[in-house]
Design a protein around this motif. Structure first.
Motif, mmCIF file in Angstrom:
data_model
loop_
_atom_site.group_PDB
_atom_site.id
_atom_site.type_symbol
_atom_site.label_atom_id
_atom_site.label_comp_id
_atom_site.label_asym_id
_atom_site.label_seq_id
_atom_site.Cartn_x
_atom_site.Cartn_y
_atom_site.Cartn_z
ATOM 1 N N LEU A 147 0.784 -1.344 0.302
ATOM 2 C CA LEU A 147 -0.030 -0.048 0.252
ATOM 3 C C LEU A 147 0.786 1.606 -0.058
ATOM 4 N N LEU A 148 2.035 1.305 0.636
ATOM 5 C CA LEU A 148 3.035 2.198 0.708
ATOM 6 C C LEU A 148 3.563 2.882 -0.631
ATOM 7 N N VAL A 149 3.743 1.521 -0.973
ATOM 8 C CA VAL A 149 4.007 1.828 -2.712
ATOM 9 C C VAL A 149 2.824 1.905 -3.960
ATOM 10 N N LEU A 150 1.885 1.645 -3.497
ATOM 11 C CA LEU A 150 0.547 2.748 -4.115
ATOM 12 C C LEU A 150 0.280 4.084 -3.683
ATOM 13 N N GLY A 151 0.180 4.369 -2.380
ATOM 14 C CA GLY A 151 1.189 5.803 -2.242
ATOM 15 C C GLY A 151 1.306 6.636 -3.289
ATOM 16 N N THR A 152 3.189 6.077 -3.061
ATOM 17 C CA THR A 152 3.507 6.956 -3.078
ATOM 18 C C THR A 152 4.001 7.144 -4.580
ATOM 19 N N ALA A 153 3.534 5.851 -5.470
ATOM 20 C CA ALA A 153 3.341 6.032 -7.022
ATOM 21 C C ALA A 153 2.457 7.028 -7.237
ATOM 22 N N THR A 154 1.501 7.203 -6.648
ATOM 23 C CA THR A 154 0.292 7.426 -6.754
ATOM 24 C C THR A 154 0.462 8.993 -6.682
ATOM 25 N N PHE A 155 1.169 9.476 -5.746
ATOM 26 C CA PHE A 155 2.265 10.708 -5.467
ATOM 27 C C PHE A 155 2.646 11.985 -6.417
ATOM 28 N N GLY A 156 3.172 10.734 -6.882
ATOM 29 C CA GLY A 156 4.090 10.975 -8.441
ATOM 30 C C GLY A 156 2.956 11.114 -9.723
ATOM 31 N N GLY A 157 3.135 10.248 -9.348
ATOM 32 C CA GLY A 157 1.379 10.413 -10.614
ATOM 33 C C GLY A 157 0.211 11.480 -11.051
ATOM 34 N N GLY A 158 -0.033 11.926 -9.174
ATOM 35 C CA GLY A 158 0.223 12.929 -8.884
ATOM 36 C C GLY A 158 0.052 14.668 -9.727
ATOM 37 N N LEU A 159 1.551 14.521 -9.286
ATOM 38 C CA LEU A 159 2.253 15.439 -9.569
ATOM 39 C C LEU A 159 2.036 15.774 -10.763
ATOM 40 N N ALA A 160 2.573 14.701 -11.553
ATOM 41 C CA ALA A 160 2.237 14.687 -13.568
ATOM 42 C C ALA A 160 1.219 14.950 -13.934
ATOM 43 N N LEU A 161 -0.399 14.625 -13.079
ATOM 44 C CA LEU A 161 -1.120 15.526 -13.160
ATOM 45 C C LEU A 161 -1.621 16.879 -13.457
ATOM 46 N N VAL A 162 -1.034 17.295 -11.803
ATOM 47 C CA VAL A 162 -1.258 18.134 -11.926
ATOM 48 C C VAL A 162 -0.715 19.426 -13.110
ATOM 49 N N GLY A 163 1.061 19.106 -13.349
ATOM 50 C CA GLY A 163 1.454 19.792 -14.447
ATOM 51 C C GLY A 163 0.761 19.716 -15.129
ATOM 52 N N GLN A 164 -0.265 18.688 -16.340
ATOM 53 C CA GLN A 164 -1.246 18.569 -17.371
ATOM 54 C C GLN A 164 -2.068 19.587 -17.033
ATOM 55 N N LEU A 165 -2.866 19.602 -15.902
ATOM 56 C CA LEU A 165 -3.986 20.169 -15.751
ATOM 57 C C LEU A 165 -4.153 21.897 -16.027
ATOM 58 N N TYR A 166 -2.565 21.897 -15.572
ATOM 59 C CA TYR A 166 -3.271 23.855 -14.641
ATOM 60 C C TYR A 166 -1.405 24.005 -16.061
ATOM 61 N N HIS A 167 -1.185 23.457 -16.635
ATOM 62 C CA HIS A 167 0.082 23.999 -17.613
ATOM 63 C C HIS A 167 1.413 24.122 -16.619
ATOM 64 N N LEU A 168 1.731 24.238 -15.899
ATOM 65 C CA LEU A 168 2.846 24.475 -15.519
ATOM 66 C C LEU A 168 4.085 23.854 -15.841
ATOM 67 N N SER A 169 4.514 25.498 -15.561
ATOM 68 C CA SER A 169 6.227 24.901 -16.633
ATOM 69 C C SER A 169 7.312 24.422 -15.309
ATOM 70 N N GLY A 170 8.554 23.728 -15.940
ATOM 71 C CA GLY A 170 9.472 23.600 -15.392
ATOM 72 C C GLY A 170 9.708 22.250 -15.845
ATOM 73 N N GLU A 171 11.083 21.756 -15.212
ATOM 74 C CA GLU A 171 11.588 20.980 -15.607
ATOM 75 C C GLU A 171 11.668 19.675 -15.130
ATOM 76 N N PRO A 172 11.162 17.564 -16.490
ATOM 77 C CA PRO A 172 11.074 17.166 -15.499
ATOM 78 C C PRO A 172 11.857 16.850 -14.187
ATOM 79 N N LEU A 173 12.778 16.590 -13.936
ATOM 80 C CA LEU A 173 13.662 16.700 -13.656
ATOM 81 C C LEU A 173 13.298 17.301 -11.801
ATOM 82 N N ASP A 174 13.011 18.115 -12.101
ATOM 83 C CA ASP A 174 12.285 18.501 -10.929
ATOM 84 C C ASP A 174 11.539 17.873 -10.049
ATOM 85 N N LEU A 175 10.247 17.604 -10.845
ATOM 86 C CA LEU A 175 9.186 16.958 -10.525
ATOM 87 C C LEU A 175 9.521 15.278 -9.669
ATOM 88 N N PHE A 176 10.731 14.644 -10.381
ATOM 89 C CA PHE A 176 11.457 13.513 -10.262
ATOM 90 C C PHE A 176 11.977 14.077 -8.915
#
Length: 413
Positions: A147-176
């Motif tokens: 469940l912790l793996v799922l939660g942390t993976a979902t957090f990464g997916g959430g970061l990407a989703l927010v970037g997509q929805l609100y067209h946030l600019s930045g480097e992919p490395l910053d997300l990682f």
């Protein structure tokens, strides 16, 4: 007689059994502490078979009774680190579900309103982590870590989703970087060994992405993260006691050093690899700290670094007197590694044989047009190795006799 106790591990109880055939009739204290060290280093099934053979031999010699032998096997089988197919399947299912969540985010579900998307991701993050905490509290370690793996993976997916929805600019490395920070926090809070592995995977992916993005050039993003991530992985590995993941940290450091050489292409750097790596190997391998797992890894990867430097030097000096000097240095390194730790460490033996065989084959291919010179080198090397073997054998016999005499003196006392 004083019990045999490993100086660093005190997890298992000491069992004192009576040795009836001892001349002075004294007790023989047999400590089980050292079993923890070996159990954490070897596979459960392979080690259990080997442990069973050792226990049978100890019983035949009268060192332990049948009751103590049964207790040892029960203690091994009760360890939390024993292999569990169900636990592995749970972790695999968590990985697959994480991939599904990330792919779903990548699809950027157009039909769902933004607020619903963000709320769903936040709910999943908190739900998975809370569920993991409850499972760990109830003793269901495999389910909790999944469940912790799922939660942390979902957090990464959430970061990407927010970037997509609100067209946030930045480097992919910053997300990682943010993702790694969140995974590290989860590891520290829940003390889950699987999260150390998750952090290690993210670190390796981030380094690979940075190297690809900057074409392996010398930049801050390619220079600083690899050693920093290696230190992070090593530090986290001590918290839940996840020792195997430390290999990832040392591989990162080793790859980073080779990348440094590729940036400069200086033979002096390769020579520094050989000298520095072998000195660290000799010092760590000859000291008492070698009993610690981290120092055994330092010893092994230092020798690997020396081998890498030797390979680079061979490429630079591929003929004439310089090649002969490098070949003799490789031969000396191989023999020295065997003398220092070859008897106690199978990996060191394998690396020493690799040095010897690799250098021999390299010389054969580079000097194949001058068979006479090659045969002369092999003749001299063979004689030197024979003399060294004779000297080492005599030294080992003298040391064994001295240890036996010392033990005999303690027994008489």
């Amino acid at each position: 007689m004083e019990g045999m106790r490993h100086p660093h591990d005190t997890f298992l109880p000491s069992v004192c059994v009576t040795q009836p055939r001892m001349d002075v009739g004294q007790g023989f204290c047999f400590s089980l502490d050292w079993l923890n060290v070996v159990m954490r280093q070897m596979g459960g099934g392979m080690y259990r078979a080997r442990l069973k053979r050792d226990i049978d031999r100890w019983m035949a010699k009268g060192l332990i009774s049948e009751r103590e032998a049964h207790a040892m096997l029960l203690e091994h089988d009760s360890q939390a680190s024993s292999f569990s197919i169900g636990g592995v399947l749970l972790i695999l299912s968590a990985v697959l579900l994480s991939a599904a969540i990330l792919l779903l985010v990548a699809a950027n579900w157009q039909a769902i309103p933004r607020l619903v998307k963000v709320s769903a991701v936040i709910t999943l993050i908190w739900g998975f982590h809370c569920g993991g905490a409850v499972a760990l509290a109830l003793g269901r370690r495999a389910a909790g870590q999944a469940l912790l793996v799922l939660g942390t993976a979902t957090f990464g997916g959430g970061l990407a989703l927010v970037g997509q929805l609100y067209h946030l600019s930045g480097e992919p490395l910053d997300l990682f970087y943010v993702w790694i920070a969140a995974a590290t926090l989860s590891c520290l809070l829940f003390r889950a060994s699987v999260m150390v592995g998750f952090v290690a995977v993210l670190c390796v992916a981030t380094v690979a992405m940075a190297l690809d993005q900057y074409n392996f050039d010398w930049t801050t993003e390619t220079l600083l993260p690899p050693p920093g991530f290696a230190v992070l992985i090593l530090a986290l590995s001590f918290w839940p006691g996840h020792e195997r993941v430390r290999h990832v940290a040392f591989v990162l450091l080793l790859g980073w050093l080779i990348w440094l050489y590729a940036q400069h292409m200086q033979v002096a750097l390769a020579i520094a690899f050989v000298l520095g790596g072998f000195v660290v190997f000799a010092v760590a391998g000859s000291s008492r700290v070698y009993a610690l797992h981290i120092w055994r890894l330092v010893t092994m990867y230092s020798l690997i670094l020396a081998i890498a430097g030797l390979a680079i030097i061979n490429i630079e000096y591929d003929h004439g007197l310089p090649l002969a000097v490098v070949a003799l240095a490789a031969l000396a390194m191989s023999v020295a590694a065997l003398v220092i730790k070859g008897r106690d460490d199978g990996m060191v033996r394998a690396l020493a044989y690799l040095i010897f065989v690799g250098e021999t084959l390299y010389i054969s291919f580079t000097t194949i047009e001058t068979m006479l010179n090659t045969s002369g080198f092999f003749l001299i090397s063979g004689l030197l190795v024979a003399l060294l073997a004779f000297g080492v054998s005599r030294l080992e016999k003298m040391l064994s006799a001295a240890r036996a005499a010392e033990k005999g003196g303690r027994g008489d006392a």
